[in-house]
Design a protein around this motif. Structure first.
Motif, PDB file in Angstrom:
ATOM      1  N   THR A 103      22.593  37.528  36.197  1.00  0.00           N
ATOM      2  CA  THR A 103      23.233  38.282  35.121  1.00  0.00           C
ATOM      3  C   THR A 103      24.272  37.423  34.417  1.00  0.00           C
ATOM      4  O   THR A 103      24.352  37.388  33.180  1.00  0.00           O
ATOM      5  CB  THR A 103      23.887  39.554  35.680  1.00  0.00           C
ATOM      6  OG1 THR A 103      22.872  40.366  36.282  1.00  0.00           O
ATOM      7  CG2 THR A 103      24.577  40.339  34.569  1.00  0.00           C
ATOM      8  N   ALA A 104      25.076  36.703  35.187  1.00  0.00           N
ATOM      9  CA  ALA A 104      26.133  35.867  34.617  1.00  0.00           C
ATOM     10  C   ALA A 104      25.564  34.733  33.767  1.00  0.00           C
ATOM     11  O   ALA A 104      26.190  34.305  32.788  1.00  0.00           O
ATOM     12  CB  ALA A 104      27.007  35.298  35.733  1.00  0.00           C
ATOM     13  N   THR A 150      23.691  23.176  30.165  1.00  0.00           N
ATOM     14  CA  THR A 150      24.300  23.289  28.832  1.00  0.00           C
ATOM     15  C   THR A 150      25.821  23.202  28.850  1.00  0.00           C
ATOM     16  O   THR A 150      26.439  23.045  27.795  1.00  0.00           O
ATOM     17  CB  THR A 150      23.908  24.618  28.168  1.00  0.00           C
ATOM     18  OG1 THR A 150      24.426  25.719  28.944  1.00  0.00           O
ATOM     19  CG2 THR A 150      22.408  24.752  28.036  1.00  0.00           C
ATOM     20  N   GLN A 151      26.441  23.340  30.025  1.00  0.00           N
ATOM     21  CA  GLN A 151      27.901  23.361  30.094  1.00  0.00           C
ATOM     22  C   GLN A 151      28.402  22.392  31.168  1.00  0.00           C
ATOM     23  O   GLN A 151      27.698  22.105  32.150  1.00  0.00           O
ATOM     24  CB  GLN A 151      28.403  24.776  30.426  1.00  0.00           C
ATOM     25  CG  GLN A 151      28.053  25.848  29.396  1.00  0.00           C
ATOM     26  CD  GLN A 151      28.812  25.663  28.091  1.00  0.00           C
ATOM     27  OE1 GLN A 151      29.814  24.953  28.040  1.00  0.00           O
ATOM     28  NE2 GLN A 151      28.317  26.314  27.020  1.00  0.00           N
ATOM     29  N   LYS A 190      32.881  26.283  36.955  1.00  0.00           N
ATOM     30  CA  LYS A 190      33.915  26.600  37.948  1.00  0.00           C
ATOM     31  C   LYS A 190      34.721  27.806  37.491  1.00  0.00           C
ATOM     32  O   LYS A 190      35.052  28.701  38.284  1.00  0.00           O
ATOM     33  CB  LYS A 190      34.842  25.399  38.152  1.00  0.00           C
ATOM     34  CG  LYS A 190      34.226  24.261  38.952  1.00  0.00           C
ATOM     35  CD  LYS A 190      35.026  22.979  38.850  1.00  0.00           C
ATOM     36  CE  LYS A 190      36.443  23.120  39.347  1.00  0.00           C
ATOM     37  NZ  LYS A 190      37.158  21.818  39.298  1.00  0.00           N
ATOM     38  N   LYS A 191      35.026  27.834  36.220  1.00  0.00           N
ATOM     39  CA  LYS A 191      35.848  28.916  35.671  1.00  0.00           C
ATOM     40  C   LYS A 191      35.080  30.231  35.583  1.00  0.00           C
ATOM     41  O   LYS A 191      35.649  31.304  35.828  1.00  0.00           O
ATOM     42  CB  LYS A 191      36.360  28.508  34.282  1.00  0.00           C
ATOM     43  CG  LYS A 191      37.257  29.535  33.625  1.00  0.00           C
ATOM     44  CD  LYS A 191      37.737  29.028  32.266  1.00  0.00           C
ATOM     45  CE  LYS A 191      38.621  30.071  31.560  1.00  0.00           C
ATOM     46  NZ  LYS A 191      39.088  29.582  30.234  1.00  0.00           N
ATOM     47  N   THR A 192      33.794  30.167  35.260  1.00  0.00           N
ATOM     48  CA  THR A 192      33.042  31.402  35.009  1.00  0.00           C
ATOM     49  C   THR A 192      32.279  31.932  36.226  1.00  0.00           C
ATOM     50  O   THR A 192      32.147  33.149  36.394  1.00  0.00           O
ATOM     51  CB  THR A 192      32.042  31.192  33.862  1.00  0.00           C
ATOM     52  OG1 THR A 192      31.170  30.096  34.195  1.00  0.00           O
ATOM     53  CG2 THR A 192      32.763  30.884  32.558  1.00  0.00           C
ATOM     54  N   LEU A 193      31.780  31.053  37.080  1.00  0.00           N
ATOM     55  CA  LEU A 193      30.944  31.520  38.181  1.00  0.00           C
ATOM     56  C   LEU A 193      31.668  31.654  39.518  1.00  0.00           C
ATOM     57  O   LEU A 193      31.409  32.604  40.268  1.00  0.00           O
ATOM     58  CB  LEU A 193      29.740  30.576  38.356  1.00  0.00           C
ATOM     59  CG  LEU A 193      28.740  30.524  37.200  1.00  0.00           C
ATOM     60  CD1 LEU A 193      27.598  29.578  37.540  1.00  0.00           C
ATOM     61  CD2 LEU A 193      28.199  31.910  36.870  1.00  0.00           C
ATOM     62  N   VAL A 212      28.581  30.317  44.629  1.00  0.00           N
ATOM     63  CA  VAL A 212      28.420  29.166  43.749  1.00  0.00           C
ATOM     64  C   VAL A 212      29.693  28.333  43.826  1.00  0.00           C
ATOM     65  O   VAL A 212      30.800  28.871  43.692  1.00  0.00           O
ATOM     66  CB  VAL A 212      28.161  29.593  42.291  1.00  0.00           C
ATOM     67  CG1 VAL A 212      28.117  28.381  41.375  1.00  0.00           C
ATOM     68  CG2 VAL A 212      26.854  30.372  42.192  1.00  0.00           C
ATOM     69  N   THR A 213      29.546  27.045  44.052  1.00  0.00           N
ATOM     70  CA  THR A 213      30.706  26.163  44.160  1.00  0.00           C
ATOM     71  C   THR A 213      30.425  24.850  43.447  1.00  0.00           C
ATOM     72  O   THR A 213      29.273  24.434  43.316  1.00  0.00           O
ATOM     73  CB  THR A 213      31.038  25.841  45.633  1.00  0.00           C
ATOM     74  OG1 THR A 213      29.863  25.316  46.262  1.00  0.00           O
ATOM     75  CG2 THR A 213      31.512  27.066  46.378  1.00  0.00           C
ATOM     76  N   PRO A 214      31.477  24.175  42.998  1.00  0.00           N
ATOM     77  CA  PRO A 214      31.278  22.835  42.441  1.00  0.00           C
ATOM     78  C   PRO A 214      30.960  21.854  43.568  1.00  0.00           C
ATOM     79  O   PRO A 214      31.371  22.054  44.716  1.00  0.00           O
ATOM     80  CB  PRO A 214      32.634  22.519  41.810  1.00  0.00           C
ATOM     81  CG  PRO A 214      33.609  23.317  42.620  1.00  0.00           C
ATOM     82  CD  PRO A 214      32.893  24.588  42.977  1.00  0.00           C
TER      83      PRO A 214
END
Length: 389
Positions: A264-265, A295-296, A302-305, A312-314
């Motif tokens: 969804t995100a 695309t990003q 990191k900021k959005t997910l 979800v992690t970097p």
């Protein structure tokens, strides 16, 4: 662990890391090195040359040998053997990492020690164990993970096996597995008065912990090729994706609720019902996620997910990890005497972490260690003059 006396004959990484954990919790660990080169780790690893120029041991050695006492001892001399046996008579645990049979030839093996100290726990850490056709073969971490089938599973489809910059065999096998065995035997010795020989093979330990690959070999499809297994790249919910700035995002959204949140995100709600048993659907989902994530830049994801708490992690570089607020809050990273290292990786509510003492120079505690088991000043001086210590 105050009151637990440990004699450590090991070198390099596996054994010293195991005894480090014991020393950090208050055990008296006496590191015993020969009177020649001693532990090779003193002159190995990143920063070793600069440390040597400054008259210091390598950062590698100092990181693994804090909180330990140091005794230099020539075990090829009869007097050295007698010193060791005198220490062993009052010890609880002995660690060694020689090839099978070496300690017996020196006269300090398990049977020799057990004869004077029946409660001794004597741990031998080797690559392939004390028995079997490979018992006497030499090896290092890369050999142990290769022999146990692990190395073959690491990497991307069609690539050669990838060598991890983490010594899985040494640390999982030689360090942590030996500690489980030793502490089990220590409890048994306290209950019955009888110790044990603890035979740890690093290759065994890796194989014993290869849970999912071992299960896969027992299915009709068998073990998937490198990079194509459920946990090694086939599943879109458990994979690594490149970002716009050539960094990577680690996705571990195995459970459906996390997978649905992630889809969804990313603006891909139609993928929330992906059949994770259908190879074609999984491939399509992974390709779709890869296109969006590419695309990003990493900072955007990191900021959005990450705040969505959907696993979800970097993918951080190590220099980023040691400065991450999570690890700082946990106080896992410490900087003492100019050396960045890790504190014990667990917290005990009733026993705060003990004071840390820097790694001792070779033989720094020889006199004190021998005095503690009854050697006189004259006897110690004779041993020193004869090159025994």
């Amino acid at each position: 662990m105050a009151g637990l006396r440990v004699l450590d004959l090991t070198r390099l990484l596996p054994g010293p890391m195991a005894t480090l954990h014991l020393a950090d919790q208050g055990a008296e660990v006496i590191k015993i090195e020969d009177t020649g080169l001693g532990d090779y780790a003193r002159t190995m690893g990143p920063g070793a040359a600069q440390a040597s120029a400054e008259g210091k041991d390598s950062p590698f050695f100092r990181m693994l040998n804090r909180n330990k006492k140091s005794l230099r001892l020539d075990l090829k001399q009869p007097a050295g053997v007698q010193v060791f046996l005198r220490l062993a008579a009052e010890a609880d645990v002995i660690f060694e990492s020689f090839r099978p049979g070496v300690v017996d030839r020196l006269g300090i093996g398990y049977e020799a020690v057990r004869a004077i100290n029946p409660r001794i726990v004597y741990c031998a850490i080797t690559g392939y164990g004390q028995t079997g056709p490979w018992a006497h073969y030499a090896g290092h971490d890369i050999n142990f993970i290769a022999m146990s089938g692990l190395l073959d599973q690491i990497g991307t489809p069609g690539s050669a096996p990838a060598m991890p910059d983490f010594q899985i065999g040494d640390l999982l096998g030689g360090c942590l597995t030996s500690l489980v065995g030793v502490l089990t035997a220590v409890m048994g010795a306290k209950a019955t008065g009888r110790g044990s020989h603890v035979d740890v093979a690093m290759a065994d330990a890796i194989l014993a912990h290869s849970v999912f690959p071992l299960l896969a070999t027992q299915t009709p499809d068998g073990l998937a090729p490198r990079g194509e297994g459920e946990m090694t790249g086939a599943s879109p919910g458990y994979a690594v994706y490149p970002t716009a700035d050539d960094r990577y995002l680690a996705v571990g959204a195995i459970e459906s609720k996390f997978w649905q949140t992630l889809c969804t995100a990313l603006g891909l709600p139609e993928l929330a019902t992906t059949d994770m048993t259908n190879a074609a659907e999984m491939k399509h989902a992974r390709e779709a996620l890869a296109m969006v994530i590419k695309t990003q830049p990493l900072a955007y994801w990191k900021k959005t997910l990450v705040p969505l708490d959907c696993c979800v992690t970097p993918v951080l570089r190590l220099d980023e990890a040691v400065n991450h607020p999570q690890f700082i809050a946990r106080q896992i990273i410490v900087n003492e005497t100019g050396l960045t290292q890790c504190a014990p990786p667990f917290k005990l509510s009733h026993w705060p972490q003990t004071e840390r003492r820097p790694a001792a120079t070779a033989g720094a505690d020889s006199a004190a260690v021998l005095q503690a088991v009854g050697y006189s000043a004259d006897e110690i001086e004779t041993l020193r003059r004869d090159g025994v210590i």
